[in-house]
Design an enzyme around this catalytic site. Structure first.
Site, PDB file in Angstrom:
ATOM      1  N   ASP A 102       0.829  -1.204   0.000  1.00 33.55           N
ATOM      2  CA  ASP A 102       0.000   0.000   0.000  1.00 33.55           C
ATOM      3  C   ASP A 102       0.866   1.257   0.000  1.00 33.55           C
ATOM      4  O   ASP A 102       0.552   2.248  -0.659  1.00 33.55           O
ATOM      5  CB  ASP A 102      -0.918  -0.014   1.225  1.00 33.55           C
ATOM      6  CG  ASP A 102      -1.635  -1.335   1.369  1.00 33.55           C
ATOM      7  OD1 ASP A 102      -2.338  -1.718   0.419  1.00 33.55           O
ATOM      8  OD2 ASP A 102      -1.474  -1.991   2.406  1.00 33.55           O
ATOM      9  N   HIS A 106      -4.587  -3.452   6.410  1.00 33.72           N
ATOM     10  CA  HIS A 106      -4.449  -3.625   4.958  1.00 33.72           C
ATOM     11  C   HIS A 106      -5.842  -3.968   4.419  1.00 33.72           C
ATOM     12  O   HIS A 106      -6.209  -5.125   4.247  1.00 33.72           O
ATOM     13  CB  HIS A 106      -3.466  -4.743   4.630  1.00 33.72           C
ATOM     14  CG  HIS A 106      -3.419  -5.083   3.168  1.00 33.72           C
ATOM     15  ND1 HIS A 106      -2.969  -4.201   2.221  1.00 33.72           N
ATOM     16  CD2 HIS A 106      -3.793  -6.201   2.504  1.00 33.72           C
ATOM     17  CE1 HIS A 106      -3.065  -4.768   1.030  1.00 33.72           C
ATOM     18  NE2 HIS A 106      -3.571  -5.985   1.173  1.00 33.72           N
TER      19      HIS A 106
END
Length: 327
Positions: A159, A187
């Protein structure tokens, strides 16, 4: 020549595993002078595919690859491992609720946590890649109570890499110009890429990209939904980029962090920034090459605090869903 380090990888015949193994064997995980033994773990139905992966690894003739152990037995797979990379997990399918996914994967990571405790080397460190990685890691960690909690990690570097690229594209610069950008929380689609503390070319990102609406309406949703966008585009989930982020994560853990940068990884919270202790929560991190620490003293504005708490709340909900799997 150094003694080989044993690296265990679950889901070794899967998409991410296939992309990851060549890079581990070539020295990109632990360095160009560190020999490795790969301990490749799969489920019984995938052992045929794993045999093909083993043949390909053999055909690469990597100088640093000193052994390959393909197995569907967890005890054999984690035996003497100093790094465990838990890649394999059951993907979410149409009509499946998040609770169902957590329950299915929870049983897998319960067994893996127990096997790591009983069979791995005394210096074992574990990175969970398989999603939902934060809570999968929480389950495995709690089923290996004798292993220190600071040796468990869940991956949010993918990410971070996605977020850095989006800022670089918007600013018209190379990705290396973007620093101090960290992912907070889970996440998942609640993760928070904190652009307020990021820098671009040494300047505050918000001074380089001044369009506040773009950050909130474009940047954050793009990062949060990037995985889904890739599935829609290629019909398969992220593989090469996930493997790359796993390599990056271990490199960030074992090497000293530059003074002008941070990196993202989920760790077992000790209550930093008011987050509930015991959750696997992603923070801005630094490493001195041996020990990790959460970056302290970051002033979170009202917008950031709201996002940080929202992703914490999701992790609390996930923890409650798997409470029966946490000894």
């Amino acid at each position: 020549m150094k003694n080989p380090v044993h690296v265990a990888v679950t889901g070794a015949a899967g998409q991410i595993g296939y992309s990851l193994l060549v890079r581990i064997a070539s020295g990109q995980l632990l360095g160009p002078d560190q020999p490795v033994v790969l301990r490749l773990i799969e489920i019984e139905p995938a052992m045929g595919a794993l045999e093909g992966v083993v043949m390909e690894l053999q055909d690469c003739a990597f100088p640093l690859l000193k052994g390959i152990v393909p197995t569907c037995d967890l005890a054999e797979g984690f035996n003497n491992a100093s790094w465990a990379m838990l890649v394999g997990s059951v993907p979410r399918k149409a009509g499946m609720e998040r609770k169902d996914l957590l329950g299915i994967n929870g049983k897998i990571f319960t067994s893996q946590g127990k096997a790591i405790q009983e069979n791995a080397a005394s210096d074992i460190r574990t990175l969970v890649v398989g999603n939902p990685c934060n809570t999968n890691c929480l389950i495995a960690m709690n089923n290996a109570p004798d292993i220190p909690k600071d040796r468990w990690f869940a991956m949010t570097k993918l990410d971070e890499n996605r977020a850095k690229t989006q800022l670089a594209i918007k600013a018209g610069v190379d990705t290396t110009e973007v620093k101090n950008l960290a992912i907070w929380g889970n996440h998942s689609s609640t993760m928070y890429p904190n652009y307020f503390d990021a820098t671009i070319g040494g300047k505050a990102a918000t001074d380089v990209i001044t369009d506040e609406a773009w950050y909130k309406d474009d940047f954050i949703p793009t990062v949060q939904q990037r995985g889904a966008a890739i599935i829609k585009a290629r019909g398969l989930s992220s593989a090469a980029s996930a493997a790359n982020a796993a390599i990056d994560t271990v490199a960030n853990i074992v090497r000293k962090t530059p003074s002008d940068d941070v990196f993202s990884v989920a760790i077992c919270s000790q209550g930093e920034y008011g987050i509930e202790p015991g959750l696997m929560y992603s923070y801005p991190m630094k490493s001195d090459g041996e020990k990790l620490s959460v970056v302290e003293g970051i002033e979170l504005n009202a917008f950031s605090k709201e996002k940080v708490v929202a992703t914490e709340n999701e992790l609390k909900e996930e923890k409650a869903m798997v409470a029966d799997l946490l000894p």
